[in-house]
Design a protein around this motif. Structure first.
Motif, PDB file in Angstrom:
ATOM      1  N   TYR A 297      -7.085   1.792  -8.848  1.00 36.31           N
ATOM      2  CA  TYR A 297      -7.058   3.252  -8.829  1.00 36.31           C
ATOM      3  C   TYR A 297      -8.412   3.801  -9.292  1.00 36.31           C
TER       4      TYR A 297
ATOM      5  N   TYR B 153       0.835  -1.206   0.000  1.00 40.40           N
ATOM      6  CA  TYR B 153       0.000   0.000   0.000  1.00 40.40           C
ATOM      7  C   TYR B 153       0.869   1.255   0.000  1.00 40.40           C
TER       8      TYR B 153
ATOM      9  N   SER C 175      -3.587   7.121 -13.529  1.00 44.10           N
ATOM     10  CA  SER C 175      -2.756   6.715 -12.392  1.00 44.10           C
ATOM     11  C   SER C 175      -2.350   5.250 -12.503  1.00 44.10           C
ATOM     12  N   ALA C 176      -3.292   4.401 -12.925  1.00 42.86           N
ATOM     13  CA  ALA C 176      -2.991   2.970 -13.054  1.00 42.86           C
ATOM     14  C   ALA C 176      -1.934   2.730 -14.117  1.00 42.86           C
TER      15      ALA C 176
ATOM     16  N   MET D 298      -5.282   5.869  -5.456  1.00 45.78           N
ATOM     17  CA  MET D 298      -5.488   4.453  -5.168  1.00 45.78           C
ATOM     18  C   MET D 298      -6.705   4.283  -4.256  1.00 45.78           C
TER      19      MET D 298
ATOM     20  N   PHE E 205       2.553   1.802  -3.561  1.00 42.44           N
ATOM     21  CA  PHE E 205       1.663   2.199  -4.650  1.00 42.44           C
ATOM     22  C   PHE E 205       0.852   3.453  -4.312  1.00 42.44           C
ATOM     23  N   ASP E 206       0.833   3.813  -3.044  1.00 44.93           N
ATOM     24  CA  ASP E 206       0.151   5.046  -2.663  1.00 44.93           C
ATOM     25  C   ASP E 206       0.990   6.273  -3.016  1.00 44.93           C
TER      26      ASP E 206
ATOM     27  N   CYS F 129      -6.396  -1.832  -2.021  1.00 42.28           N
ATOM     28  CA  CYS F 129      -5.178  -2.642  -2.016  1.00 42.28           C
ATOM     29  C   CYS F 129      -5.441  -3.870  -1.150  1.00 42.28           C
TER      30      CYS F 129
ATOM     31  N   ILE G 294      -4.388  -4.036  -6.846  1.00 43.39           N
ATOM     32  CA  ILE G 294      -4.436  -2.596  -6.642  1.00 43.39           C
ATOM     33  C   ILE G 294      -5.489  -2.018  -7.583  1.00 43.39           C
TER      34      ILE G 294
END
Length: 467
Positions: free
Chosen positions: A278, A248, A283-284, A257, A251-252, A260, A276
């Motif tokens: 988004y 988390y 963003s993804a 996001m 990827f945050d 997760c 994950i």
């Protein structure tokens, strides 16, 4: 020992919080609980018994709520007698099937942590920040080899596993502290999820997943449609033991996001996968392109792929919009200069531009000479070095990179199936310099014992005849 694990227990959360005990067969669950509860909150105690006779096998597991409690218990109880008249017990940190053998109190992998730090930090700042958790052996700040500037990454090595675990649990979350795994760490052959065959399949077919809403038939070898899918959902695959909080936090770095979750099987084992999601496509796409292949922790390369999120993409307008956003993001990522990407303009897609740190190729506190060319392959070998690796051998290209720096390296040879190898030199002085510099040192989390190899049998016989 499949019966050794209770399905109701989350075995790998947090990592290294479960102990493996070798005891006398007369030791009971109550005896273990009484002694080990002194070190912290126990979630479960499991004495492995014979299915037929119901007698203890002399093997037990103790699950704590915290890794630091388990490590402290291991340090204090290893070699102690639980009951007078019984043999001393052996206490290890139990490892999941995705890892190798159990870790003991002298395992160096349990004492070194990897942290993300401000680039303004000095080694003194790093030591001052983390010394409150225990006695520090050394601190290292990873620097750019060309500019000498900090990359915002560091290592802290403690004297005890419990100290490293305490630091991970209690330091500020912004440091994203984790255990520094060896760069060459590979899964055990009996791992259900990342055996060599499975790992090869996953790398070649990243769309494969155990999530029920993903159609396995959509991602097959030879079918490139699986690699063309672009969605707001990502699947992250990892071989190292990483918690949901760590995934988390990483990827945050990319805002947006929503979700997760680590995936577990019916026995409570981590599958080494996380999903994950988004709230926007940009963003993804950015997260996938920046973090796919990123080493976290060093030596563990993440595999990040898009997976089907169940959205209807039959609309031509929707498909065009998705392709447009994806193309824009791909262009930004591919055309960005090396190093941290430049700030992106805020748009309706909401994607950011985090500075994702890059891990150096070789990590060691040894002052290595500059690179030198290999000697011609047909050079006469005048000296061989015998190298023992713990826990596993370094990759061939890394070994060449390290051992060629002393000059006249002819060949690197690893003995198949064993943690040993040979370094062949055309000059004895080069071999002597390499041995003097590298013996007992750590490179990329691997400890090396470097010794002069015995001469080949034919040469040995010749020397005996001359005497």
């Amino acid at each position: 020992m499949e019966d050794a694990f209770r399905p109701s227990t989350d075995l790998d959360d947090p990592p290294n919080s479960r102990l493996f005990l070798v005891t006398s067969k007369s030791i009971t669950e109550d005896m273990i609980r009484e002694q080990f509860s002194l070190f912290g909150e126990i979630q479960d105690v499991w004495v492995v018994k014979d299915k037929q006779t119901k007698e203890s096998k002399g093997v037990s597991f103790v699950k704590f709520t915290k890794s630091s409690e388990a490590c402290t218990a291991m340090e204090e109880m290893h070699g102690k007698c639980l009951v007078e008249g019984t043999k001393p017990i052996k206490v290890f940190i139990a490892q999941a099937r995705s890892s190798g053998s159990h870790r003991d109190v002298e395992d160096e992998e349990l004492t070194r942590i990897f942290v993300m730090i401000p680039k303004t930090f000095t080694e003194d700042d790093l030591k001052e920040t983390f010394k409150e958790y225990g006695d520090i052996e050394y601190c290292i700040i990873v620097k750019n080899k060309t500019t000498g500037e900090s990359k915002g990454l560091g290592y802290v090595r403690y004297h005890k596993p419990s100290q490293a675990a305490t630091a991970i649990e209690n330091c500020e979350k912004t440091y994203r502290a984790i255990l520094a795994e060896p760069r060459n760490k590979t899964p055990a052959p009996d791992n259900d999820y990342f055996s060599p065959a499975r790992a090869e399949h996953v790398q070649g077919d990243p769309g494969m997943t155990s999530y029920p809403f993903v159609d396995p038939g959509f991602h097959t070898r030879g079918d490139m449609r699986g690699t063309d899918i672009i969605t707001r959902c990502l699947m992250v695959s990892t071989r190292a033991s990483i918690t949901q909080d760590q995934v988390y936090s990483l990827f945050d770095l990319i805002p947006g996001m929503d979700y997760c979750e680590m995936q577990q099987d019916s026995y409570g084992f981590s599958t080494g996968q996380a999903m994950i999601r988004y709230n926007n496509l940009g963003s993804a796409v950015y997260a996938k392109n920046k973090l796919d292949g990123f080493e976290y922790p060093p030596g563990n390369r993440l595999v990040v792929t898009h997976i089907d999120d169940g959205q209807d993409r039959r609309s031509p307008v929707g498909r065009m919009a998705m392709q447009l956003v994806a193309a824009q993001m791909m262009s930004i990522v591919c055309n960005a200069p090396t190093g941290p990407p430049p700030p992106l303009r805020k748009t309706s897609t909401g994607y950011p531009s985090p500075a994702v740190p890059q891990s150096p190729r070789i990590q060691t506190d040894v002052a290595l000479p500059p690179l030198q060319k290999l000697a011609p392959s047909d050079s006469r070998v005048k000296e061989r070095l015998f190298v023992v690796f713990k826990p596993l051998p370094l990759p061939m290209d890394v070994l060449e990179d390290v051992f060629c720096r002393f000059g006249s390296l002819v060949e690197v040879f690893l003995v198949p199936g064993r943690n040993v190898g040979y370094m062949k030199y055309a000059e004895r002085k080069s071999a002597d310099d390499a041995m003097a510099t590298l013996h007992g040192q750590m490179v990329n989390g691997v400890k090396m014992k470097v010794m002069r190899a015995d001469p080949p049998k034919e040469e040995s016989h010749k020397r005996q005849r001359t005497y």
